[in-house]
Design a protein around this motif. Structure first.
Motif, PDB file in Angstrom:
ATOM      1  N   PRO A   1      21.547 -15.866  -1.769  1.00 17.79           N
ATOM      2  CA  PRO A   1      22.352 -14.629  -1.814  1.00 17.79           C
ATOM      3  C   PRO A   1      21.552 -13.443  -2.357  1.00 17.79           C
ATOM      4  O   PRO A   1      21.761 -12.302  -1.926  1.00 17.79           O
ATOM      5  CB  PRO A   1      23.507 -14.982  -2.742  1.00 17.79           C
ATOM      6  CG  PRO A   1      23.594 -16.472  -2.736  1.00 17.79           C
ATOM      7  CD  PRO A   1      22.184 -16.937  -2.568  1.00 17.79           C
ATOM      8  N   VAL A   2      20.619 -13.706  -3.287  1.00 16.28           N
ATOM      9  CA  VAL A   2      19.786 -12.623  -3.818  1.00 16.28           C
ATOM     10  C   VAL A   2      18.963 -12.017  -2.686  1.00 16.28           C
ATOM     11  O   VAL A   2      18.860 -10.796  -2.544  1.00 16.28           O
ATOM     12  CB  VAL A   2      18.860 -13.158  -4.936  1.00 16.28           C
ATOM     13  CG1 VAL A   2      17.883 -12.085  -5.384  1.00 16.28           C
ATOM     14  CG2 VAL A   2      19.674 -13.672  -6.103  1.00 16.28           C
ATOM     15  N   THR A   3      18.399 -12.881  -1.860  1.00 13.24           N
ATOM     16  CA  THR A   3      17.587 -12.396  -0.739  1.00 13.24           C
ATOM     17  C   THR A   3      18.436 -11.586   0.237  1.00 13.24           C
ATOM     18  O   THR A   3      18.023 -10.519   0.704  1.00 13.24           O
ATOM     19  CB  THR A   3      16.944 -13.600  -0.013  1.00 13.24           C
ATOM     20  OG1 THR A   3      16.238 -14.369  -0.984  1.00 13.24           O
ATOM     21  CG2 THR A   3      16.003 -13.138   1.073  1.00 13.24           C
ATOM     22  N   VAL A   4      19.652 -12.079   0.519  1.00  8.22           N
ATOM     23  CA  VAL A   4      20.523 -11.365   1.455  1.00  8.22           C
ATOM     24  C   VAL A   4      20.859  -9.976   0.900  1.00  8.22           C
ATOM     25  O   VAL A   4      20.787  -8.965   1.613  1.00  8.22           O
ATOM     26  CB  VAL A   4      21.813 -12.170   1.738  1.00  8.22           C
ATOM     27  CG1 VAL A   4      22.823 -11.332   2.503  1.00  8.22           C
ATOM     28  CG2 VAL A   4      21.474 -13.432   2.511  1.00  8.22           C
ATOM     29  N   PHE A   5      21.197  -9.912  -0.405  1.00  7.29           N
ATOM     30  CA  PHE A   5      21.523  -8.621  -1.013  1.00  7.29           C
ATOM     31  C   PHE A   5      20.314  -7.688  -0.967  1.00  7.29           C
ATOM     32  O   PHE A   5      20.423  -6.498  -0.647  1.00  7.29           O
ATOM     33  CB  PHE A   5      21.999  -8.839  -2.458  1.00  7.29           C
ATOM     34  CG  PHE A   5      22.265  -7.556  -3.211  1.00  7.29           C
ATOM     35  CD1 PHE A   5      23.050  -6.550  -2.657  1.00  7.29           C
ATOM     36  CD2 PHE A   5      21.735  -7.356  -4.483  1.00  7.29           C
ATOM     37  CE1 PHE A   5      23.293  -5.369  -3.347  1.00  7.29           C
ATOM     38  CE2 PHE A   5      21.971  -6.180  -5.177  1.00  7.29           C
ATOM     39  CZ  PHE A   5      22.749  -5.186  -4.608  1.00  7.29           C
TER      40      PHE A   5
END
Ligand code: HEM
Ligand code: SF4
Ligand code: FES
Lengths: 245, 248
Positions: A179-183
């Motif tokens: 999720p960090v990468t997506v954000f």
């Protein structure tokens, strides 16, 4: 009868933002402040993007680069002095940018108080700017806060050793923290749109090119936006897909 | 042809208005948009109702009085055309057409579709003029002007002060209008003595009237019936920067 002459009340000018004092508080003055601070941020962002690419050279090289930023100019300059000059400049530019953006946005909302009942898609030259600049800016603010907590202060990062920049980058984009990468990628899209309009808009505000050069700055603006987004995006993508480990 | 209109009706500045529907038959394709409204008004007067108030004067696209937001587009769907020069053949039988006044904090509604555009006059009073000795007309070539400058000044001078740029702008900004004046006068030798005070004065009057700032989205230029381009805003920014730096 309706065709009779009638007296009527004079129209009251609409509510308006407090009249600005002095040329630099005027709409154009604030716009120039926004443009100059924005260009400083663009220069920072390009340097930051290029710096990130050290991750592909491995742990030693990347950490040496990070250490180099701290020891730049030593022994002529005290430790971290160069870094702090850059930081103070960056904070000042960011504050000036956000302050002028907020004042101008508030004035614009007062200047256009009533919506049209009938709305057509925009047809201007930079028609996506209204939506992408202001909403995108909010995404960018949220991202910057997260980014500081993550990679500067390491509050939310498992790697607490300030000198291990490489390890922190690998940890933050590890596959299970997707999720960090997506954000991060979402924020990059917002940044890309911001730059695509922002760079040519800043040139228009500062130097007012003719029609031919306006077209050219729009093309350059798009190219810079694409390069910046690609250059930033390649790092988390490489880490997540374990091309760098 | 047959049309259903939805028109903004507002009795006066202080009473809230609303969109009111009217059906109208037998509209001629050759009628202009304003003539179509004239026909509607004849009927409303015959029925003892209040006719729809709208601004108009020359009806030939040169005065800048007409000012309608037609289906969400300033001066309607046809590019480079004022409302008075827009013809009903641009619409189809059975169309529903929304007609609204210009919307901007600096342009309050007086009645129905009529807005108060004196804010533009205040901008002109603050600098949109030159001081020149009067008398007999000077010789045409007494003051040489490079052809390129003359052409550019002439294009900028085509602005009729209609306010469509403000109406179309998401920020209610009057920068295209102001830029047209600054470019028109600033390109001519006669406009040089007041060049700095002009731009500072006009910008102050513009902000004082409650117009917003420009975000370079270009809606103004797309709406302008005289095809004034965004380059005049660039010129305005440039003149302003120089004048403000001097004043500081
Ligand atoms: C930190 C949060 C940020 C906020 C709140 C913000 C907000 C804004 C807003 C509202 C505008 C005006 C848009 C318009 O005129 O329609 C703008 C313009 C601009 N922004 Fe940002 N921005 C931010 C970050 C950035 C960053 C990181 C950069 C560069 C990398 C940047 C570069 C620019 C530039 C160059 C402009 C154009 C100035 C002009 O129109 O003359 N901004 N910003
Ligand atoms: S710049 Fe164009 S839209 Fe604006 S007032 Fe002049 S003629 Fe009308
Ligand atoms: S009535 Fe004069 S321009 Fe339309």
């Amino acid at each position: 009868m309706s065709t009779d002459l009638q007296t009527r009340t004079a129209a009251q000018p609409g509510e308006r933002a407090r009249a600005p004092q002095g040329p630099w508080r005027s709409n154009i003055g604030l716009k120039i402040i926004m443009a100059v601070s924005g260009i400083l941020l663009v220069l920072f962002i390009i340097a930051h993007m290029a710096g990130n690419l050290h991750v592909f050279e491995g742990r030693e090289e990347m950490n040496a680069y990070a250490a180099g930023l701290r020891s730049f100019g030593e022994p002529l300059l005290p430790h971290e002095s160069f870094l702090w000059i850059m930081r103070i400049g960056l904070i000042a530019a960011a504050l000036a940018h956000i302050w002028s953006a907020v004042v101008l946005t508030r004035r614009a909302m007062v200047a256009r108080p009533v919506r049209y009942a009938s709305r057509k898609p925009a047809r201007g030259e930079s028609r996506h700017a209204v939506a992408t600049m202001r909403w995108g800016a909010i995404v960018i603010v949220l991202f910057v806060v997260w980014h500081l907590l993550d990679l500067t202060w390491r509050t939310v990062n498992p790697v607490k050793d300030i000198h291990d920049a490489y390890g922190a980058v690998l940890a933050t984009f590890s596959p299970e923290r997707w999720p960090v990468t997506v954000f991060y990628l979402l924020a990059l899209v917002a940044l890309g749109f911001h730059l695509r309009h922002g760079i040519w808009s800043a040139v228009q505000t500062i130097s007012g090119p003719n029609t031919k050069w306006r077209g050219r700055t729009q093309a350059i603006s798009l190219a810079v936006a694409v390069v910046v987004v690609a250059g930033f995006a390649i790092v988390p993508l490489a880490v997540t897909f374990e091309l760098v480990s | 042809m047959k049309l259903s209109l939805r028109i903004w009706r507002q009795p006066d500045a202080d009473t809230p208005g609303k969109m009111v529907s009217y059906e109208i038959d037998d509209v001629s394709e050759d009628a202009s948009f304003l003539e179509m409204l004239d026909v509607l008004n004849e009927r409303l007067i015959a029925e003892g109702e209040d006719p729809v108030a709208f601004d108009h004067d020359c009806r030939e696209g040169i005065c800048g009085a007409c000012s309608l937001m037609i289906d969400g587009q300033a001066h309607g769907p046809q590019a480079a055309t004022t409302t008075c020069q827009l013809h009903m053949r641009k619409f189809k039988d059975g169309d529903q057409i929304d007609v609204e006044p210009w919307r901007a904090g600096a342009f309050p509604v007086i009645k129905d579709l009529v807005v108060d555009r004196t804010a533009f006059d205040r901008i002109i009073q603050a600098g949109g003029y030159i001081s020149a000795p009067t008398g007999t007309a000077p010789d045409a070539h007494a003051v040489p002007v490079p052809k390129q400058d003359a052409d550019a000044a002439f294009s900028a001078a085509a602005c009729i002060g209609c306010g469509a740029c403000v109406a179309a702008c998401p920020n209610g900004s009057g920068m295209l209008f102001m830029g047209a004046k600054v470019a028109h006068l600033g390109l001519m030798p006669q406009g040089q003595p007041e060049r700095h005070t002009r731009v500072l004065g006009m910008v102050a009057a513009h902000d004082e009237a409650g117009f917003g700032g420009c975000t370079n989205t270009g809606e103004c230029a797309a709406a302008c019936p005289k095809e004034i381009g965004l380059d005049v805003i660039g010129r305005l920014n440039r003149d302003f920067r120089k004048a403000a730096a001097r004043a500081a």
